[in-house]
Design a protein around this motif. Sequence first.
Motif, PDB file in Angstrom:
ATOM      1  N   LYS A 164      -3.818   7.295  36.833  1.00  0.00           N
ATOM      2  CA  LYS A 164      -4.294   5.981  37.256  1.00  0.00           C
ATOM      3  C   LYS A 164      -5.583   6.099  38.047  1.00  0.00           C
ATOM      4  O   LYS A 164      -6.534   5.331  37.845  1.00  0.00           O
ATOM      5  N   ALA A 165      -5.637   7.102  38.944  1.00  0.00           N
ATOM      6  CA  ALA A 165      -6.852   7.323  39.733  1.00  0.00           C
ATOM      7  C   ALA A 165      -8.027   7.706  38.830  1.00  0.00           C
ATOM      8  O   ALA A 165      -9.146   7.204  38.971  1.00  0.00           O
ATOM      9  N   VAL A 166      -7.753   8.586  37.868  1.00  0.00           N
ATOM     10  CA  VAL A 166      -8.804   9.018  36.945  1.00  0.00           C
ATOM     11  C   VAL A 166      -9.289   7.849  36.092  1.00  0.00           C
ATOM     12  O   VAL A 166     -10.475   7.742  35.760  1.00  0.00           O
ATOM     13  N   SER A 167      -8.378   6.926  35.746  1.00  0.00           N
ATOM     14  CA  SER A 167      -8.743   5.793  34.898  1.00  0.00           C
ATOM     15  C   SER A 167      -9.723   4.843  35.586  1.00  0.00           C
ATOM     16  O   SER A 167     -10.374   4.038  34.933  1.00  0.00           O
ATOM     17  N   HIS A 168      -9.819   4.944  36.898  1.00  0.00           N
ATOM     18  CA  HIS A 168     -10.807   4.150  37.639  1.00  0.00           C
ATOM     19  C   HIS A 168     -12.173   4.845  37.639  1.00  0.00           C
ATOM     20  O   HIS A 168     -13.090   4.408  38.342  1.00  0.00           O
ATOM     21  N   ASP A 169     -12.279   5.926  36.854  1.00  0.00           N
ATOM     22  CA  ASP A 169     -13.499   6.742  36.831  1.00  0.00           C
ATOM     23  C   ASP A 169     -13.799   7.273  38.231  1.00  0.00           C
ATOM     24  O   ASP A 169     -14.950   7.291  38.679  1.00  0.00           O
ATOM     25  N   ALA A 170     -12.745   7.707  38.926  1.00  0.00           N
ATOM     26  CA  ALA A 170     -12.900   8.185  40.300  1.00  0.00           C
ATOM     27  C   ALA A 170     -13.635   9.513  40.330  1.00  0.00           C
ATOM     28  O   ALA A 170     -13.368  10.414  39.538  1.00  0.00           O
ATOM     29  N   LYS A 171     -14.580   9.605  41.253  1.00  0.00           N
ATOM     30  CA  LYS A 171     -15.290  10.859  41.496  1.00  0.00           C
ATOM     31  C   LYS A 171     -14.727  11.584  42.714  1.00  0.00           C
ATOM     32  O   LYS A 171     -14.999  12.759  42.926  1.00  0.00           O
ATOM     33  N   VAL A 172     -13.941  10.840  43.526  1.00  0.00           N
ATOM     34  CA  VAL A 172     -13.233  11.423  44.664  1.00  0.00           C
ATOM     35  C   VAL A 172     -11.783  10.940  44.596  1.00  0.00           C
ATOM     36  O   VAL A 172     -11.526   9.741  44.542  1.00  0.00           O
ATOM     37  N   ILE A 173     -10.841  11.885  44.595  1.00  0.00           N
ATOM     38  CA  ILE A 173      -9.417  11.533  44.596  1.00  0.00           C
ATOM     39  C   ILE A 173      -8.773  12.121  45.844  1.00  0.00           C
ATOM     40  O   ILE A 173      -8.869  13.328  46.095  1.00  0.00           O
ATOM     41  N   ILE A 174      -8.134  11.266  46.622  1.00  0.00           N
ATOM     42  CA  ILE A 174      -7.419  11.692  47.824  1.00  0.00           C
ATOM     43  C   ILE A 174      -5.965  11.921  47.450  1.00  0.00           C
ATOM     44  O   ILE A 174      -5.314  11.031  46.906  1.00  0.00           O
ATOM     45  N   LEU A 175      -5.449  13.110  47.740  1.00  0.00           N
ATOM     46  CA  LEU A 175      -4.059  13.452  47.438  1.00  0.00           C
ATOM     47  C   LEU A 175      -3.348  13.725  48.762  1.00  0.00           C
ATOM     48  O   LEU A 175      -3.577  14.760  49.398  1.00  0.00           O
ATOM     49  N   ASP A 176      -2.493  12.802  49.182  1.00  0.00           N
ATOM     50  CA  ASP A 176      -1.828  12.909  50.482  1.00  0.00           C
ATOM     51  C   ASP A 176      -0.424  13.470  50.290  1.00  0.00           C
ATOM     52  O   ASP A 176       0.468  12.786  49.803  1.00  0.00           O
ATOM     53  N   GLU A 177      -0.235  14.732  50.672  1.00  0.00           N
ATOM     54  CA  GLU A 177       1.059  15.424  50.545  1.00  0.00           C
ATOM     55  C   GLU A 177       1.661  15.238  49.144  1.00  0.00           C
ATOM     56  O   GLU A 177       2.813  14.812  49.002  1.00  0.00           O
ATOM     57  N   PRO A 178       0.914  15.566  48.098  1.00  0.00           N
ATOM     58  CA  PRO A 178       1.403  15.257  46.744  1.00  0.00           C
ATOM     59  C   PRO A 178       2.581  16.108  46.294  1.00  0.00           C
ATOM     60  O   PRO A 178       3.259  15.750  45.338  1.00  0.00           O
ATOM     61  N   THR A 179       2.836  17.249  46.960  1.00  0.00           N
ATOM     62  CA  THR A 179       3.895  18.136  46.473  1.00  0.00           C
ATOM     63  C   THR A 179       5.150  18.103  47.337  1.00  0.00           C
ATOM     64  O   THR A 179       6.048  18.922  47.146  1.00  0.00           O
ATOM     65  N   SER A 180       5.239  17.147  48.262  1.00  0.00           N
ATOM     66  CA  SER A 180       6.359  17.151  49.216  1.00  0.00           C
ATOM     67  C   SER A 180       7.711  16.997  48.534  1.00  0.00           C
ATOM     68  O   SER A 180       8.732  17.434  49.065  1.00  0.00           O
ATOM     69  N   SER A 181       7.737  16.374  47.340  1.00  0.00           N
ATOM     70  CA  SER A 181       9.019  16.171  46.637  1.00  0.00           C
ATOM     71  C   SER A 181       9.031  16.836  45.263  1.00  0.00           C
ATOM     72  O   SER A 181       9.856  16.504  44.417  1.00  0.00           O
ATOM     73  N   LEU A 182       8.133  17.801  45.034  1.00  0.00           N
ATOM     74  CA  LEU A 182       8.019  18.412  43.717  1.00  0.00           C
ATOM     75  C   LEU A 182       8.689  19.780  43.658  1.00  0.00           C
ATOM     76  O   LEU A 182       8.728  20.517  44.649  1.00  0.00           O
ATOM     77  N   SER A 183       9.204  20.123  42.481  1.00  0.00           N
ATOM     78  CA  SER A 183       9.718  21.472  42.249  1.00  0.00           C
ATOM     79  C   SER A 183       8.541  22.418  42.031  1.00  0.00           C
ATOM     80  O   SER A 183       7.400  21.993  41.831  1.00  0.00           O
ATOM     81  N   ASP A 184       8.813  23.724  42.042  1.00  0.00           N
ATOM     82  CA  ASP A 184       7.743  24.710  41.847  1.00  0.00           C
ATOM     83  C   ASP A 184       7.068  24.515  40.489  1.00  0.00           C
ATOM     84  O   ASP A 184       5.846  24.627  40.359  1.00  0.00           O
ATOM     85  N   LYS A 185       7.861  24.195  39.466  1.00  0.00           N
ATOM     86  CA  LYS A 185       7.294  24.000  38.127  1.00  0.00           C
ATOM     87  C   LYS A 185       6.375  22.778  38.110  1.00  0.00           C
ATOM     88  O   LYS A 185       5.304  22.793  37.500  1.00  0.00           O
ATOM     89  N   GLU A 186       6.793  21.715  38.797  1.00  0.00           N
ATOM     90  CA  GLU A 186       5.981  20.501  38.854  1.00  0.00           C
ATOM     91  C   GLU A 186       4.703  20.737  39.655  1.00  0.00           C
ATOM     92  O   GLU A 186       3.652  20.172  39.342  1.00  0.00           O
ATOM     93  N   VAL A 187       4.781  21.584  40.681  1.00  0.00           N
ATOM     94  CA  VAL A 187       3.582  21.938  41.448  1.00  0.00           C
ATOM     95  C   VAL A 187       2.589  22.670  40.542  1.00  0.00           C
ATOM     96  O   VAL A 187       1.381  22.413  40.587  1.00  0.00           O
ATOM     97  N   ASP A 188       3.089  23.572  39.702  1.00  0.00           N
ATOM     98  CA  ASP A 188       2.209  24.300  38.776  1.00  0.00           C
ATOM     99  C   ASP A 188       1.490  23.331  37.840  1.00  0.00           C
ATOM    100  O   ASP A 188       0.294  23.494  37.558  1.00  0.00           O
ATOM    101  N   VAL A 189       2.210  22.326  37.344  1.00  0.00           N
ATOM    102  CA  VAL A 189       1.605  21.322  36.460  1.00  0.00           C
ATOM    103  C   VAL A 189       0.529  20.543  37.212  1.00  0.00           C
ATOM    104  O   VAL A 189      -0.581  20.313  36.701  1.00  0.00           O
ATOM    105  N   LEU A 190       0.845  20.137  38.447  1.00  0.00           N
ATOM    106  CA  LEU A 190      -0.125  19.398  39.260  1.00  0.00           C
ATOM    107  C   LEU A 190      -1.393  20.211  39.479  1.00  0.00           C
ATOM    108  O   LEU A 190      -2.511  19.702  39.341  1.00  0.00           O
ATOM    109  N   PHE A 191      -1.243  21.489  39.799  1.00  0.00           N
ATOM    110  CA  PHE A 191      -2.412  22.335  40.065  1.00  0.00           C
ATOM    111  C   PHE A 191      -3.251  22.547  38.806  1.00  0.00           C
ATOM    112  O   PHE A 191      -4.475  22.663  38.888  1.00  0.00           O
ATOM    113  N   LYS A 192      -2.599  22.586  37.640  1.00  0.00           N
ATOM    114  CA  LYS A 192      -3.363  22.688  36.396  1.00  0.00           C
ATOM    115  C   LYS A 192      -4.215  21.435  36.202  1.00  0.00           C
ATOM    116  O   LYS A 192      -5.399  21.521  35.828  1.00  0.00           O
ATOM    117  N   ILE A 193      -3.629  20.276  36.479  1.00  0.00           N
ATOM    118  CA  ILE A 193      -4.373  19.018  36.375  1.00  0.00           C
ATOM    119  C   ILE A 193      -5.548  19.031  37.359  1.00  0.00           C
ATOM    120  O   ILE A 193      -6.682  18.650  36.998  1.00  0.00           O
TER     121      ILE A 193
END
Length: 502
Positions: A158-187
């Motif tokens: 959704k953030a990317v769809s706004h053509d964002a050049k700056v994305i703020i990620l506030d504690e994005p991994t607080s509820s994620l599993s290790d596998k989901e964190v790996d996916v997030l970091f790839k993105i």
Amino acid sequence: MAEYYLELKGVSKSFPGVKALDNISLSIRPGTVHALMGENGAGKSTLMKCLFGIYKMDQGEIFIEGEQVSINNPDEAMKKGVAMVHQELQPVLPRSVAENMYLGRFPVRNYGPLKVINHKKMYEDTAYWLKQVGMDFDPKTLLSELSIGQMQTIEIAKAVSHDAKVIILDEPTSSLSDKEVDVLFKIMNDLRDKGVAMIYISHKMDEIKRIADDVTIMRDGTYVGTWPAQELTTEDIITKMVGRELTNIYPPHEDTPGDVILECKDITSINEHSFKNCSFKIRKGEIVGFGGLVGAQRTELMEAIFGIRAIKSGEIYVNGKKVDTSTPRKAMNKGLGLITEDRRGNGILGCLSIKDNVGVSVYDKNLMGGFVLNHGKINKIVTDSIEQLNIKTPSMNTAIGSLSGGNQQKVIIARWLANNPDLLIMDEPTRGIDVGAKHEIYEIIARLAKQGKAIIMISSEMPELLGMSDRVYVMCNGYVRGEISVSDDLTQENVMKYATMF
């Protein structure tokens, strides 16, 4: 291209009784991940909310590509290429991925004076933006069918769809599993390669070392400094965050386990997909950890013992006597307490004061004439709690929602201590709080154990589990697979051996 895509200069912000930001400056390079770190209450989220237009700063300037801009609300921020993925997601679960993506900005078709949502375009555009972040969801999928990690991905798309050049990620991994964190970091790595700048707020040191290019540290609303991430060790970051060295973040084990206070025999959930045949013992004056991977059913087991979930079979004994804890009230009357995993969702009473959040557990015990609250006694309980737990607040009447996560957690602990439980279950007690506040929570836990209280601690952070526990029960797929004590070689390898024993 300018050296910095985004610059904040001299930002200050005050709330009643506290100066949250004092002359803060921040410079973000394009195509980088910039970690913003500091203890809870340092002002990180407040600074980002000023940038995103949620708060109006008292003074300061914002520059994008060298040009000074004014941002008065989130809509203006997104139009200027700044997007924010909040720590607490607010998804509309009964609606589709596409509808959540385009909430408030649906593409429309005009039929004379009528405007009708263009579903075909919405689904096509959603599919396109999901592909940009490497996700292949069906845009028509209901959000309720996705995991928290997948919902997080939707917010990034959704953030990317706004053509964002700056994305703020506030504690994005607080509820994620290790596998989901790996996916997030790839993105995040893919976005960085495309020139997107990301401001990353996290308390997890290993994540900072993995993903960050630059690190800015704040303390008590002031700017400490900015460094290349590779130049800082974990110890350097901690020292700069807290203003002192934490040579040993985990307190020494000085508790002496006593008699068995809680014994569970073959506890089985009424839900056949949950916990089964779970047996364990907890002694007075000890800290017992419960480990396991996501989905191990640790939280569900503890909620059942506290009467939140139904038990199909099994027996619970407190001080050697079989008891009924089928409701939270019955569990509390037997000396049990539970600090839940979701602090914001079902822990704090967000719109009420610290006094009300602590006092709610003892109002019925402090009545005059049987129906009028004895505010004198309640005020003393609350003020004593604020002092003993070092809760940072202007007064007991301050709204709990204005406190940092660490101080909110201390208030919840104070609520239960006011009720004087013999055994306190703490589910992820340090989730989402900084290393300094964690140290204080650890000291509180150790002090309670030394006083003879029994502590059950669920933690998904392996160092915390190993550093705090006298013994650890490890769960996997709903079963208690093993028990490891410090003397039995309590190591990460041994915990993982049981955690993966399907």
